[in-house]
Design a protein around this motif. Structure first.
Motif, PDB file in Angstrom:
ATOM      1  N   ILE A 223       0.233   9.673  17.868  1.00  0.00           N
ATOM      2  CA  ILE A 223      -0.777   9.436  16.841  1.00  0.00           C
ATOM      3  C   ILE A 223      -0.768  10.622  15.880  1.00  0.00           C
ATOM      4  O   ILE A 223      -0.283  11.703  16.222  1.00  0.00           O
ATOM      5  CB  ILE A 223      -2.194   9.235  17.434  1.00  0.00           C
ATOM      6  N   ALA A 224      -1.309  10.391  14.688  1.00  0.00           N
ATOM      7  CA  ALA A 224      -1.395  11.454  13.684  1.00  0.00           C
ATOM      8  C   ALA A 224      -2.691  11.272  12.893  1.00  0.00           C
ATOM      9  O   ALA A 224      -3.206  10.158  12.792  1.00  0.00           O
ATOM     10  CB  ALA A 224      -0.192  11.390  12.749  1.00  0.00           C
ATOM     11  N   PRO A 225      -3.217  12.351  12.319  1.00  0.00           N
ATOM     12  CA  PRO A 225      -4.439  12.228  11.525  1.00  0.00           C
ATOM     13  C   PRO A 225      -4.184  11.451  10.228  1.00  0.00           C
ATOM     14  O   PRO A 225      -3.241  11.741   9.508  1.00  0.00           O
ATOM     15  CB  PRO A 225      -4.847  13.662  11.219  1.00  0.00           C
ATOM     16  N   ASN A 226      -5.032  10.445   9.971  1.00  0.00           N
ATOM     17  CA  ASN A 226      -4.981   9.730   8.696  1.00  0.00           C
ATOM     18  C   ASN A 226      -5.855  10.419   7.658  1.00  0.00           C
ATOM     19  O   ASN A 226      -5.462  10.584   6.520  1.00  0.00           O
ATOM     20  CB  ASN A 226      -5.476   8.290   8.856  1.00  0.00           C
ATOM     21  N   ARG A 227      -7.064  10.790   8.065  1.00  0.00           N
ATOM     22  CA  ARG A 227      -8.016  11.399   7.146  1.00  0.00           C
ATOM     23  C   ARG A 227      -8.791  12.484   7.885  1.00  0.00           C
ATOM     24  O   ARG A 227      -9.178  12.307   9.032  1.00  0.00           O
ATOM     25  CB  ARG A 227      -8.988  10.345   6.617  1.00  0.00           C
ATOM     26  N   ILE A 228      -9.040  13.589   7.203  1.00  0.00           N
ATOM     27  CA  ILE A 228      -9.850  14.659   7.773  1.00  0.00           C
ATOM     28  C   ILE A 228     -11.290  14.437   7.313  1.00  0.00           C
ATOM     29  O   ILE A 228     -11.568  14.345   6.114  1.00  0.00           O
ATOM     30  CB  ILE A 228      -9.332  16.043   7.331  1.00  0.00           C
ATOM     31  N   GLY A 229     -12.193  14.293   8.264  1.00  0.00           N
ATOM     32  CA  GLY A 229     -13.603  14.031   7.968  1.00  0.00           C
ATOM     33  C   GLY A 229     -14.358  15.301   7.629  1.00  0.00           C
ATOM     34  O   GLY A 229     -13.828  16.404   7.664  1.00  0.00           O
TER      35      GLY A 229
END
Length: 187
Positions: free
Chosen positions: A43-49
């Motif tokens: 998995i990989a980050p799509n968006r940083i919140g």
């Protein structure tokens, strides 16, 4: 003078239009990697919140004059306003080494100001009761000035704090200029 009104008002309101789940980081699957024995799922980050998101707040001050002359055959309305939005909800670009597929995050940064005035003049030039013919004129003028008061700071290559500039595909947002001014080559 048969009518004279002075008006003044103040108000504050919030904007809750924070994108759904923008405060949370999201991850996506399908980003496989080699683990030495083959290909493993990852998995990989799509968006940083941003867990610190809050409503932006707009403060508005208004003042006006209504004037009626000659049995209201001539009316004049003048309004002036100052509107300031603080904790502006802004999409801020991220550097690519932060590791997200979406290269921006939503933050509460900046202050934007709108100020201006409006003038309206209405006249009844002819009002004939015998044949029903009426002629009236309306004239209005408005002026609005939008300016970014603050859009936050960041550190440059030498470690100095400088004013932030946000460049989009066709727009630029920077201190002292209108919000989202068009940006491109002059041809």
């Amino acid at each position: 003078v048969n009518d004279l009104k002075l008006r003044a008002s103040f108000g504050a309101n919030g904007n809750q239009e924070i994108g759904a789940y923008d405060r949370f980081s999201t991850y996506g699957s399908g980003y496989n990697y080699a683990d030495g024995t083959g290909i493993a799922g990852g998995i990989a980050p799509n968006r940083i919140g941003n867990a610190l998101l809050s409503w932006e707040t707009t403060y508005q001050y208004n003042a006006g004059v209504d004037l009626g002359l000659f049995k209201d055959r001539l009316t004049v309305n003048v309004d002036a306003y100052l509107k300031q939005t603080k904790n502006l909800l802004t999409n801020v670009p991220l550097t690519y080494n932060e590791g997200a597929l979406d290269p921006q995050t939503t933050q509460n940064i900046g202050t934007v100001q709108n100020k201006g005035f409006e003038i309206g003049i209405n006249s009844t030039n002819i009002q004939s009761e015998s044949n029903g013919f009426t002629w009236s004129s309306n004239l209005n003028f408005s002026l609005n000035r939008n300016k970014v008061i603050d859009i936050g700071t960041l550190r440059d290559d030498q470690g100095q704090e400088v004013d932030r500039t946000i460049i989009g595909t066709y727009t630029i947002t920077q201190k002292g200029a209108p919000l989202g001014a068009f940006y491109g080559y002059v041809v």
